[in-house]
Design an enzyme around this catalytic site. Structure first.
Site, short mmCIF file in Angstrom:
data_model
loop_
_atom_site.label_atom_id
_atom_site.label_comp_id
_atom_site.label_asym_id
_atom_site.label_seq_id
_atom_site.Cartn_x
_atom_site.Cartn_y
_atom_site.Cartn_z
N GLU A 94 40.94 23.32 -21.22
CA GLU A 94 39.99 23.12 -20.14
C GLU A 94 39.20 21.84 -20.33
OE1 GLU A 94 39.05 27.62 -18.67
OE2 GLU A 94 38.07 26.91 -20.46
N CYS A 118 36.26 31.22 -35.49
CA CYS A 118 34.87 31.67 -35.50
C CYS A 118 34.78 33.01 -34.79
CB CYS A 118 33.98 30.65 -34.80
SG CYS A 118 34.03 29.04 -35.59
N CYS A 121 34.04 33.19 -30.97
CA CYS A 121 34.81 32.31 -30.08
C CYS A 121 36.23 32.84 -29.92
CB CYS A 121 34.84 30.90 -30.65
SG CYS A 121 35.97 29.81 -29.80
N GLU A 174 38.93 22.16 -33.01
CA GLU A 174 38.04 21.50 -33.98
C GLU A 174 38.50 20.04 -34.06
OE1 GLU A 174 35.26 21.81 -36.30
OE2 GLU A 174 35.93 19.75 -36.31
S1 SF4 Z 1 36.96 26.13 -30.95
FE1 SF4 Z 1 35.08 25.72 -32.17
S2 SF4 Z 1 33.93 27.68 -32.08
FE2 SF4 Z 1 36.04 28.14 -31.47
S3 SF4 Z 1 37.11 28.82 -33.34
FE3 SF4 Z 1 37.43 26.60 -33.13
S4 SF4 Z 1 35.77 25.63 -34.32
FE4 SF4 Z 1 35.18 27.79 -33.96
#
Ligand code: SF4
Length: 386
Positions: A94, A118, A121, A174
């Site tokens: 997105e 995480c 998330c 990430e």
């Molecule tokens: S996108 Fe960001 S918040 Fe989601 S698991 Fe990956 S590091 Fe963690």
């Protein structure tokens, strides 16, 4: 033999100079090309009228300008616009534009899925699919800038009013675990012959990959945001497994080192407000101690719950009381507004990385069904010629 076309969106300024050199062209041609691509949004070499016809023909047989395809495009009543972008092999990411009075911020993704996992998330729940290429990262900015201009009838080119003034790498993934493509895309964002954004207006958000924070400070220091979400190691270990590898003491020291090179004199700490988990007065006081030596700003994010998380959003009075403790200690603290709720783009979910991103997969499946039913252009931006 079939020639593999080079996607010029994958090349940073230095690589484009080298590419032109390989074609026997002078370095200034790279600048021209770059302006056509990133400032005028050119999709074909025919449009590049100040390039010799022979060069245009040569490029047409060897290169292309290919951003990822837009699968859906929705605008919320508050102006937030969200694109679901196809990055191949059943993956989508997105890209979200958030207009505000004096700026337009684009939130972009750097990976399809994420390995960090995480707890708050759902991208993590989805697992890691793959790293995005440079063209797929910068292609989100390229697509969004020129789509926004088209909607508003603003001409492409440096004279037309720029729609995207700020970029945040806070979407899916990430960024520091996809380091090289991310940094190459950053260089393009900053380059005067491309988007010319100042370092202060480009923010990279990380969950705390300490060695890569140091590497970024050397290679391309932009504004830094850190997904903190906890005030002590035990709590952060349970929310962000990466913390076991790079605990808070190391992370705080890395933030301090980064600030010696950063374009802003503070780090932004993102803090997702989780009911009964990290939102007590004691947590707020512990946070104040934790960041004592790190010039910083806090951004509190009301959590958007999704079933598998088993977590709930803190009540508004709790968020306010938490913010007040930080403010009373002299810490600049903002609470993120939710934006684009009607298009499932609640900010702090998208930009704050806590959205139920499993829905991306569901939406993609639905989109495929609709396209079967209503034709392949369903949900896509199409130009209608009379
Ligand atoms: S996108 Fe960001 S918040 Fe989601 S698991 Fe990956 S590091 Fe963690």
């Amino acid at each position: 033999m079939m020639t593999v076309l080079t996607n010029l969106l994958d090349l940073d300024p230095a690589q484009l100079v080298a590419y032109c050199g390989d074609l026997g062209e002078k370095p200034f041609r790279a600048k021209q090309l770059q302006r056509w691509i990133h400032q005028f949004g050119a999709r074909s070499f025919d449009e590049m009228t100040d390039l010799a016809k022979s060069l245009r023909e040569k490029l047409a047989t060897r290169a292309m300008i290919a951003a990822p395809a837009v699968m859906s495009d929705h605008t919320s009543t508050d102006g937030t616009r969200k694109w679901l972008v196809d990055v191949g092999q059943g993956n989508a990411v997105e890209t979200v534009f958030i207009p505000e009075e004096n700026r337009g911020t684009l939130c972009i993704s750097t990976q399809a899925g994420c390995a960090v996992n995480c707890r708050f998330c759902s991208t993590g729940k989805q697992g890691f699919n793959r790293n995005l290429s440079v063209g797929e990262i910068i292609g989100q900015l390229w697509m969004a800038e020129f789509e926004l201009r088209k909607t508003k009838g603003i001409a492409p080119g440096p004279k037309g009013e720029r729609q995207i003034t700020n970029v945040v790498m806070m979407g899916m993934g990430e960024p520091l675990l996809n380091f090289e493509p991310t940094v190459t895309a950053l260089r393009l964002m900053l380059d005067d012959n491309a988007y010319g954004l100042s370092r202060r207006r480009v923010t990279l958000s990380t969950s705390g990959v300490v060695p890569m924070i140091d590497k970024l400070s050397q290679e391309c220091p932009v504004a830094l945001a850190v997904s903190l979400h906890a005030s002590n190691d035990a709590l952060r270990d349970s929310l962000i497994p990466l913390n076991k590898k790079h605990p808070l003491k190391e992370l705080m020291a890395a933030c301090k080192r980064y600030l010696e090179f950063a374009p802003r004199d503070f780090v932004t700490f993102e803090y997702c407000m989780l009911d009964g988990v990290n939102d007590t007065d004691a947590h707020a006081r512990e946070l104040i101690e934790l960041v004592r030596d790190v010039p910083c700003k806090f951004n509190l994010i009301p959590f958007n719950p999704f079933p598998e998380s088993g977590l709930k959003r803190s009540a508004n009075p709790r968020i306010k009381a938490f913010a007040q403790i930080l403010l009373d200690a002299g810490l600049v603290t903002t609470t993120r507004k939710t934006r684009g709720d009607d298009i499932d783009a609640a900010c702090g979910q998208l930009a704050g990385e806590v959205q139920d991103r499993t829905r991306v997969q569901e939406r993609m499946q639905k989109m495929a069904e609709y396209q079967k039913k209503f034709g392949e252009n369903f949900g896509k931006i199409v130009e209608i010629t009379q």
